[in-house]
Write an enzyme that holds these catalytic residues in place. Structure first.
Site, mmCIF file in Angstrom:
data_model
loop_
_atom_site.group_PDB
_atom_site.id
_atom_site.type_symbol
_atom_site.label_atom_id
_atom_site.label_comp_id
_atom_site.label_asym_id
_atom_site.label_seq_id
_atom_site.Cartn_x
_atom_site.Cartn_y
_atom_site.Cartn_z
ATOM 1 C CG HIS A 145 -1.918 -1.179 1.253
ATOM 2 N ND1 HIS A 145 -2.843 -1.505 0.574
ATOM 3 C CD2 HIS A 145 -1.446 -2.256 2.161
ATOM 4 C CE1 HIS A 145 -3.309 -2.694 0.965
ATOM 5 N NE2 HIS A 145 -2.625 -3.291 2.127
ATOM 6 C CB SER A 269 14.763 17.349 -19.416
ATOM 7 O OG SER A 269 14.023 18.438 -19.494
#
Length: 441
Positions: A145, A269
């Protein structure tokens, strides 16, 4: 899997069928061919090239029928041959187009799987097995979780994917590629009128098997494509598992458990100079999604055909290469990404050192063994929503009423050493994978 490929495999089936007819004694009109004729017919297969395929397409412009164009192409190629010219009308003898097509599609799939996809699938499984063994001893904080959970090892988590992928790979190899050759509606109607004394179902079975395929005697005009649905479903599941792997690795890179090796001159990038993005795993995931969309449609559509046949499968079958092609791109992207990974031991250690609360599980389990009342509740009260350190956890253990040996073992326990059988599971992954894959032989 291209249109060229489909034409080539159709040519192979048509030629092989004429050669088969020459070996049936009852078919007097097609005498046994000489070795020279066999060699000539084999050369039509071996030398078939793009120019031949374009010639077929030009004939198709006139016939408006793709399989009939193959028949006319072969008749033209053989009209000057001294033996074959006498039996030209036995090209496509008693065949419906789908007799040729279904075998061509099966042969396309057979070679695409055995020569292209399976080797790369095996390479992916092998690369992940190597990761499992290499990282077998590297402790890692688990997350269930998204929250800290009982530690594992990085290698064991890789081993899980290797075993999962191996099961699907084994399942794929067990799927029989089927073929039919029963004429217009699967009953050998024309065959039995022309040569009633011949056992045509037996001949059809022998012919299909001679191509390395499994014979399906219960068919309409088409082979029902159920095996294709099974094949594509299994490929989808392999791809789903690999998507799970891609996303997990993406996540481990995101939290710093892996670094990516950089190449001189590469850009991450266009505006942020520091970026090293996990593009290989992202490209893989994207291609797997595209592949599964197409393969899912094929597996749902292909088994459905009105009455003894409609044409909806014909155009759809031409897209098989798309789903398999995107799968291939994905497998290669994953392999490329794996090759750039480098473990960041510092980050792995950092998370473990800040997660002493994960030892609540073994402590409360030992407390249960020795009859300490409300062990779970005591650890819940001590750890839930609170900062737990090595010192506070050991102080808690010191205050427990436990046998001295049990207490000493708990005091020696750390998040790095609380890994159960993870290391052994990772180190023995080759045996597990081989056992699965050997069951397909």
């Amino acid at each position: 899997m291209s249109e060229y490929g489909l034409i080539r495999y159709r040519v192979i089936v048509e030629i092989k069928w004429l050669m088969m007819l020459s070996q049936i004694p009852e078919v007097n009109e097609v005498p046994s061919f000489t070795n020279e004729t066999h060699q000539y017919m084999q050369s039509l297969i071996d030398d078939f090239g793009m120019a031949d395929a374009l010639e077929v397409k030009n004939i198709e412009k006139v016939t408006n029928h793709d399989v009939k164009a193959i028949e006319y192409f072969l008749k033209d190629k053989c009209k000057s041959h001294p033996e074959i010219s006498k039996v030209l009308e036995f090209f496509h003898f008693s065949c419906t187009s789908e007799d040729i097509n279904n075998l061509a599609h099966a042969l396309m799939l057979k070679e695409a799987l055995n020569k292209v996809l399976f080797p790369v699938m095996d390479e992916v499984i092998g690369a992940i097995c190597n990761m499992a063994k290499e990282y077998a001893d590297i402790p890692m904080l688990s997350r269930t979780h998204g929250q800290p959970a009982s530690p594992t090892t990085l290698g064991k988590e890789m081993a899980i994917f290797a075993v999962r992928l191996s099961r699907e790979r084994q399942r794929l190899s067990q799927i029989e590629l089927l073929g039919k050759f029963g004429g217009a509606v699967g009953n050998y109607n024309a065959h039995m009128v022309a040569y009633p004394e011949i056992n045509w179902p037996k001949i059809a079975e022998e012919f299909v098997q001679s191509l390395g395929l499994t014979f399906n005697p219960y068919v309409t005009q088409i082979e029902p494509h159920d095996y294709m649905a099974s094949l594509f479903h299994a490929t989808i599941q392999f791809n789903n598992i690999l998507t799970d792997f891609d996303r997990d690795i993406w996540g481990y890179i995101s939290v710093g458990y892996f670094k990516q090796l950089t190449k001189e001159g590469e850009v991450g990038s266009s505006t942020m100079p520091h970026k090293v993005n996990p593009i290989d795993f992202e490209n893989s995931e994207g291609n797997l999604g595209k592949a599964n969309a197409g393969l899912s449609f094929l597996s749902m559509k292909l088994p459905i055909s009105r009455w003894q046949r409609d044409l909806t499968d014909s155009t759809v079958l031409r897209t098989m290469g798309e789903g398999l092609g995107h799968s291939l791109l994905a497998y290669r992207s994953t392999l490329q990404g794996i090759g750039k990974l480098q473990v960041n031991q510092t980050r792995l250690d950092e998370d473990l050192n800040h997660s002493w609360e994960v030892l609540a599980e073994p402590i409360q389990t030992v407390m249960r063994r020795y009859g300490v009342p409300e062990p779970y509740e005591k650890l819940k009260e001590f750890t839930r929503g609170k900062a737990v350190t090595q010192e506070s956890m050991q102080e808690f253990v010191q205050g427990l009423e436990l046998p001295q040996e049990a207490k000493a073992n708990l005091l020696k326990l750390t998040p790095h050493t609380y890994i159960g059988a993870a290391t052994e599971l990772a180190k023995t992954v080759d045996s597990a994978v081989n056992l699965i894959l050997e069951s397909s032989n």
